[in-house]
Scaffold this motif. Sequence first.
Motif, PDB file in Angstrom:
ATOM      1  N   ASP A 392       0.658  -1.175  -0.083  1.00 55.90           N
ATOM      2  CA  ASP A 392      -0.074   0.112  -0.104  1.00 55.90           C
ATOM      3  C   ASP A 392       0.963   1.236   0.060  1.00 55.90           C
ATOM      4  OD1 ASP A 392      -2.678   1.320   0.720  1.00 55.90           O
ATOM      5  OD2 ASP A 392      -1.145   2.150   2.064  1.00 55.90           O
ATOM      6  N   PHE A 393       0.403   2.304  -0.893  1.00 52.89           N
ATOM      7  CA  PHE A 393       1.308   3.444  -0.739  1.00 52.89           C
ATOM      8  C   PHE A 393       1.545   4.150   0.490  1.00 52.89           C
ATOM      9  CE2 PHE A 393       2.379   7.793  -2.166  1.00 52.89           C
ATOM     10  CZ  PHE A 393       3.246   7.652  -2.933  1.00 52.89           C
ATOM     11  N   GLY A 394       0.525   4.070   1.281  1.00 50.64           N
ATOM     12  CA  GLY A 394       0.495   4.619   2.603  1.00 50.64           C
ATOM     13  C   GLY A 394       1.713   4.017   3.564  1.00 50.64           C
ATOM     14  N   GLY A 406      15.682  13.608   7.795  1.00 57.10           N
ATOM     15  CA  GLY A 406      14.859  14.483   7.115  1.00 57.10           C
ATOM     16  C   GLY A 406      15.154  15.196   5.965  1.00 57.10           C
ATOM     17  N   LEU A 407      16.065  14.975   5.305  1.00 54.99           N
ATOM     18  CA  LEU A 407      16.839  15.894   4.064  1.00 54.99           C
ATOM     19  C   LEU A 407      16.007  15.825   3.051  1.00 54.99           C
ATOM     20  CD1 LEU A 407      18.824  17.918   3.797  1.00 54.99           C
ATOM     21  CD2 LEU A 407      20.497  15.891   3.502  1.00 54.99           C
ATOM     22  N   LEU A 420       0.648  13.766  -4.851  1.00 52.88           N
ATOM     23  CA  LEU A 420       0.344  14.906  -4.038  1.00 52.88           C
ATOM     24  C   LEU A 420       0.129  14.509  -2.284  1.00 52.88           C
ATOM     25  CD1 LEU A 420      -2.762  16.563  -5.975  1.00 52.88           C
ATOM     26  CD2 LEU A 420      -0.450  17.434  -5.661  1.00 52.88           C
ATOM     27  N   ARG A 421      -0.145  13.257  -1.997  1.00 54.25           N
ATOM     28  CA  ARG A 421       0.102  12.755  -0.838  1.00 54.25           C
ATOM     29  C   ARG A 421       1.492  12.887  -0.481  1.00 54.25           C
ATOM     30  NH1 ARG A 421      -2.287   6.669   1.331  1.00 54.25           N
ATOM     31  NH2 ARG A 421      -1.635   7.254   3.510  1.00 54.25           N
ATOM     32  N   GLU A 425       2.709  14.452   2.917  1.00 63.12           N
ATOM     33  CA  GLU A 425       3.110  13.582   4.138  1.00 63.12           C
ATOM     34  C   GLU A 425       4.535  13.339   4.222  1.00 63.12           C
ATOM     35  OE1 GLU A 425       0.444  10.202   4.003  1.00 63.12           O
ATOM     36  OE2 GLU A 425      -1.310  11.391   3.721  1.00 63.12           O
ATOM     37  N   LEU A 426       5.380  13.483   3.392  1.00 68.36           N
ATOM     38  CA  LEU A 426       6.892  12.915   3.481  1.00 68.36           C
ATOM     39  C   LEU A 426       7.563  13.902   4.456  1.00 68.36           C
ATOM     40  CD1 LEU A 426       7.823  11.478   0.172  1.00 68.36           C
ATOM     41  CD2 LEU A 426       7.683  10.465   2.533  1.00 68.36           C
ATOM     42  N   GLU A 427       8.041  13.637   5.333  1.00 68.59           N
ATOM     43  CA  GLU A 427       8.667  14.552   6.436  1.00 68.59           C
ATOM     44  C   GLU A 427      10.179  14.841   6.056  1.00 68.59           C
ATOM     45  OE1 GLU A 427       8.180  12.232  10.025  1.00 68.59           O
ATOM     46  OE2 GLU A 427       5.970  12.429   9.788  1.00 68.59           O
TER      47      GLU A 427
END
Length: 475
Positions: A392-394, A406-407, A420-421, A425-427
């Motif tokens: 699942d992509f999530g 988180g670079l 777009l998600r 959502e990526l930190e």
Amino acid sequence: MAYDGPTAMYIDGEWVARGENGTAPLTAPFDGRTLAVVPVGGSTDVDRAVRAAGAALRSGLPLHRRLEVLEAAAVAIGARREEFARTIALECAKPIRTARVEVGRAVDTIRFSVAAARTLGVESVPLDATAGGAGRTTFTKRVPIGVVGAIAPFNFPLNLVVHKVAPALAVGCPVVLKPATQTPLSSLLLAQVFHAAGLPAGWLNVVCGSGSQVGHAVATHPDVAYVTFTGSPQVGWGIAAAAPKKKVRLELGSNAPLIVDRESDWAAAADQAVFGGYVQAGQSCVSTQRIFVHEDVVDAFTERLAAATRELVVGDPLDEAVDVSAVINEGEAVRVEKWITEAVAGGARLVVGGDRSGAVVSPTILRDVDRTAKIQCQEVFGPVVTVNTFTDFGEAIAAANDSDFGLNAGVFTTNLQHALRAIDELEFGSVYINDVPTVRADQQPYGGVKESGNTREGPRFAMEEMTELKFVTMR
């Protein structure tokens, strides 16, 4: 080819052949040959450099003169491109073709700094927007923050130095530079260029030596107003703790993820991951390290990635055919090898590579790596990528975010909703859609979150950090 450029430190416009702690041989990572004998500085050298920088700051240098010097330096570096590239290849084992790219980027970084300096100026503030402000003319102007202490890494010994020096000079901040212990030669060549370009004494000082002595002295000197550091999180946050009253800006490490969706050009993702994972032997803050591939395409993706990885040429960095050479020293190579062995012992499957000769680690692919393995959850800084699957992509986003860093993050997908998600959502400080995370444009705002740092570099953004806003009101 032997190195025949400057080997002395550069302090207050003079070349200093011996530091407080004497001299030491500098050896090439690839074959161990002695490249030069360089000074080993200490706190007294740093103090002299900071005092020279302070005197330069008080004397001032008009903007047009600073820009003339920067423009002349850019031209000179371009004219000496091959000399700089060979110096980079010798001192940090970067393949010569990649080193030439770094030289070109350094020239661009200087020119971006010049362009930004021409527009970084006065801004009006409409105080008469309130009744109490009527009759007042106001504006803000940017003034130099003071002496800049720059502590640079080994992996981009020219361009990441220029990313600190050029913005500082452009806004009128003299610099005390500590290059990485293994890679001082590029910085000394750069000092030679600025000297010849007419930069007055004190505006750029280069002090060679260890981080524990020279780096610490730069960071904690009371007359250094701003510290810019690129390197490991452990060292970077240690500097911030040691200088709590200074403005300390950190660009640190990562274990950059790449997500390859089922609906994607997974073949292009595999091709680009070869570059992203193995350029300069994986020694980049944004080297592609953790790859998460949808279960429907993971076998085809891994097969293509493995085939391309086996084609990489490993060897002498001065060989025009070489794609991957040594890591920075044999101790680091041994560490990378140990992490590979530990991952395999923990259940990972070795697809390609895994062997070591001296400081050279062969490009390596590991599959199905446990999330707690060092090579998965820490920054490997070596030529290794891991491939894990998702359904699942999530789940893939959660796995990418499962990091202290988180670079940069990359996502290959043709599904607009997934793209777009991922952006939301990526930190991470930067998210690249249909690109690997091993990307940095020198004019972009570059930096990360979490353990990856607390700043955004890039000439204009660094120049804002290196200045203070002064508010002026006239009634």
